[in-house]
Design a protein around this motif. Structure first.
Motif, PDB file in Angstrom:
ATOM      1  N   GLU A 113      -8.556  -4.143  -2.534  1.00  0.00           N
ATOM      2  CA  GLU A 113      -8.596  -3.575  -1.175  1.00  0.00           C
ATOM      3  C   GLU A 113      -7.549  -2.486  -0.945  1.00  0.00           C
ATOM      4  O   GLU A 113      -7.678  -1.697  -0.008  1.00  0.00           O
ATOM      5  N   ALA A 116      -8.332   1.117   0.037  1.00  0.00           N
ATOM      6  CA  ALA A 116      -9.003   1.212   1.331  1.00  0.00           C
ATOM      7  C   ALA A 116      -8.022   0.980   2.471  1.00  0.00           C
ATOM      8  O   ALA A 116      -8.146   1.545   3.554  1.00  0.00           O
ATOM      9  N   THR A 121      -9.489   1.942   6.212  1.00  0.00           N
ATOM     10  CA  THR A 121     -10.762   1.243   6.400  1.00  0.00           C
ATOM     11  C   THR A 121     -10.515  -0.067   7.152  1.00  0.00           C
ATOM     12  O   THR A 121      -9.580  -0.789   6.815  1.00  0.00           O
ATOM     13  N   ARG A 126     -13.426  -3.567   4.493  1.00  0.00           N
ATOM     14  CA  ARG A 126     -12.630  -3.602   3.279  1.00  0.00           C
ATOM     15  C   ARG A 126     -12.936  -4.852   2.461  1.00  0.00           C
ATOM     16  O   ARG A 126     -13.216  -4.790   1.262  1.00  0.00           O
ATOM     17  N   ASN A 166     -12.548   3.267  -3.115  1.00  0.00           N
ATOM     18  CA  ASN A 166     -12.767   4.379  -2.181  1.00  0.00           C
ATOM     19  C   ASN A 166     -13.830   5.332  -2.697  1.00  0.00           C
ATOM     20  O   ASN A 166     -13.884   6.481  -2.308  1.00  0.00           O
TER      21      ASN A 166
END
Ligand code: ADP
Ligand code: MG
Length: 657
Positions: A113, A116, A121, A126, A166
């Motif tokens: 994660e 992001a 995000t 995410r 991403n």
């Protein structure tokens, strides 16, 4: 970007290490020129030390070249600032390293994660994307495992998932199979081939020719120069279409644009991360906290104890009135033609600035009698200013008035001791008649008890009567024994004292009055107490400072220990301010937790002191102030280490161990 513009374009790129501070200069890249189009699957092959990793760091914008130019999608990278480079790393690149470079304290999904997170995000999006990626790479059962709980092959797949988080438009893989067994190695290669087929631009760096052969184009590098290039190979129609499906990199949103997710989300994320870090080394965290707790608690306790004793002194003094002074005449030598103070002197004193009232007091001793009970006591001839001049209210009855003074009325107000002596039988004294040296007086009031507070019961052994009555009917003298002066502003007690002495010297022709300046001594002792309290507070504040230095020390250690983590975060797109904020949050979380615990501890200790009979007065200002200082200390002392972290060079941070 037109179709003809290469995605990555290098011209005469050189990279030199050292060359300053006495380190020998070594040129690692010696003029690399290269174009890579979108959708290509390129292997860069060369022996160890040939400059492959250096080239990859430049391609991934983790490092800047010494000279030469590098364009990404037509943009000159040299013109981009630190935040824009971070954006580019986040949006365009996905890194896969030989050593995986996962953050050891975060789970597989949290690691995925991270890019992001820095892209802003929202959390649900995410999480679902990270989960989907891991499931696609066969790690659906390992979402919550820490890197240490995964095999090398699994860790490398987690890092590939992270590179794709991403979008992973350009995958930069530096020896991705270097640390893997042949089976895992084959799996990872298969993944890269699939990604290339799916339209990702894949740049694979390896020293292994067999692995390089899986790519569609092989570039050979030796001693920092390209010595062979197979050239762009034809790509399948499906791959070509997938490649063209990418939106332009520098689109309408522009580079450096960040999605805004709201402060609350950011803060929650930062707090969660900080909280977790504190638990990595609970013992060390506990010691740091202890420093702050002791600091905050001691500020609170010291100030409470200080103002407690200050209050006690003031209370004792206030019984006699904090704003009082007493004036009497003293013959200096027997030859002086000095006389007692006169009522005219009292008038003069009354007119001086800062004097609220000046009251003559004519003192004498009499035998008081009621029925067959005798009691020797003091009689004070006073004026209607008595209550103000001596801060002495009535307990019962009323005070005499101006009319009584004018008519030499035989009215008396008795003190507690006199009441006890003459009214043993419990009769209400008000309205009764007593004899003072055989003169009958009517009791019209009883004074409030003063001795209990003053610590001197003789204060209450007293009868007060109108001045005129005492002067004419009891003692036969017009002269006051002393004069009570009440002043308005305590701060000017000393000036008022001097003004009285000077005025009396003028009026009486010599300096023969003595002022017992209670106001000044109270002012001075209050000052001393205040100074004491300040000193105690200061000492406590020093311990708070020491606590702050503890925070800084631990923060510096954490930054050092987590340098590689910082590098990973930067490679995945963290801006300097993200790193700064992360470490500042950690410092503030420690100080806030320590501050809260210190407040609770300090209040408990102060309450315990009170229970033990030691005066302690808690003030909200001190409690909030101590807490505020703790947080401020955390901010101040956390800033330097956090800034150090934020300013780290991504490549150096990544390569530290
Ligand atoms: P490769 O990845 O091809 O094995 P590298 O790019 O890592 O090679 O390194 C190329 C050369 O540059 C090596 O000789 C290495 O010692 C040198 N080098 C790499 N990084 C640094 C650095 N930060 N400072 C000085 N020399 C470096
Ligand atoms: Mg290398």
């Amino acid at each position: 970007m037109s179709a003809a513009t290469p995605l990555l374009s290098l011209r005469g790129l050189r990279k030199q290490y050292g060359g300053h501070d006495g380190a020998p200069a070594t040129e690692v890249l010696r003029g690399v020129s290269l174009d890579i189009a979108a959708g290509e699957f390129v292997a860069i092959v060369g022996s160890s030390g040939s400059g492959k990793s250096t080239l990859m760091h430049l391609l991934g914008c983790l490092d800047r070249p010494t000279s030469g130019t590098y364009h990404v999608a037509g943009r000159d990278v040299a013109a981009l600032g630190a935040d824009e480079l971070a954006w580019l790393r986040r949006e365009a690149f996905g890194f896969v390293f030989q050593g995986y470079h996962l953050i050891a304290t975060e789970s597989a999904r949290e690691n995925v994660e991270i890019p992001a997170l820095y892209a802003g995000t929202p959390a649900p999006e995410r999480e679902s994307r990270a989960t989907a990626l891991l499931e696609r790479l066969g790690l659906g059962q390992r979402l919550d495992h820490r890197p240490g709980q995964l095999s090398g092959g699994q860790q490398q797949r987690v890092s590939i998932a992270r590179a794709l988080m991403n979008g992973g438009r350009i995958i930069l893989a530096d020896e991705p199979t270097g640390a893997l067994d042949s089976h895992s190695s084959a799996e990872v290669m298969q993944l890269l081939v699939e990604l290339a087929d799916a339209g990702h631009t894949v740049i694979l760096i390896t020293h292994d020719r067999d692995i390089a052969a899986r790519a569609r184009r092989v570039i050979e590098i030796r001693d920092g120069q390209i010595i062979a290039d197979t050239g762009t190979a034809p790509v399948s129609e499906a791959a070509r279409r997938a490649t063209h499906a990418w939106p332009p990199l520098f689109g309408a949103r522009g580079h450096g644009g960040d999605r805004f997710t709201g402060l609350a989300g950011d803060l929650r994320e930062a707090l969660r991360a900080a909280w977790r870090v504190l638990w990595i080394n609970p013992f060390r965290t506990g010691l740091t906290l202890l420093g702050i707790i002791i600091g905050v608690a001691s500020v609170i306790v010291m100030l409470a104890a200080g103002s407690g004793s200050q209050f006690q002194v003031m209370k004792k003094m206030a019984v006699f009135g904090a704003n009082k002074m007493y004036v009497a005449a003293t013959p200096v030598t027997s030859r002086d033609r000095t006389g007692p103070l006169s009522l005219a002197d009292v008038e003069t004193m009354r007119e001086l600035p800062n004097v609220e009232v000046a009251m003559p007091y004519l003192e004498g001793f009499v035998i008081s009698r009621r029925g067959n009970v005798d009691h020797r006591t003091e009689v004070g001839g006073v004026t209607t200013d008595f209550e103000v001049a001596l801060d002495w209210p009535l307990a019962e009855g009323v005070f005499f008035d101006a009319e009584d003074e004018r008519t030499l009325a035989k009215v008396a107000i008795i003190g507690k001791r006199v009441r006890t002596a003459l009214f043993e039988d419990g009769t209400d004294p008000v309205g009764q008649t007593i004899l003072l040296d055989s003169v009958p007086f009517q009791v019209i009031g009883v004074l409030a008890e003063k001795g209990a507070l003053a610590g001197n019961a003789d204060e209450d052994d007293r009868v007060v009567v109108p001045y005129s009555t005492a002067s004419a009917r009891l003692f036969g003298t017009p002269y006051p024994t002393w004069v009570a002066v009440a002043i308005r502003r305590l701060q000017q007690a000393r000036q008022t004292e001097n003004a009285i002495i000077d005025a009396m010297a003028v009026q009486r022709g010599q300096r023969d009055v003595r002022v017992y300046n209670r106001a000044e001594s109270i002012r001075a002792s209050a000052e001393t107490e205040r100074t004491m309290t300040m000193m105690l507070g200061l000492i406590a504040a020093i311990s708070l400072l020491v606590g702050g230095i503890g925070v800084m020390n631990v923060m510096l250690m954490t930054v050092r220990e987590r340098t590689r983590e910082i590098g990973i975060r930067m490679a995945t797109g963290a801006r300097q301010r993200d790193i700064l904020r992360q470490f500042m949050t950690e410092a503030v979380v420690v100080s806030v937790i320590g501050g809260v615990a210190g407040m609770v501890g300090g209040v408990l200790v102060a309450v315990a002191l009170r229970l033990a009979g030691i005066p302690a007065i808690l003030s909200l200002t001190a409690i909030v102030g101590a807490f505020g200082c703790a947080v401020a200390t955390g901010l101040v002392f956390g800033y330097m280490p956090a800034r150090n972290a934020a300013r780290l060079d991504p490549v150096q941070a990544l390569n530290s161990d």
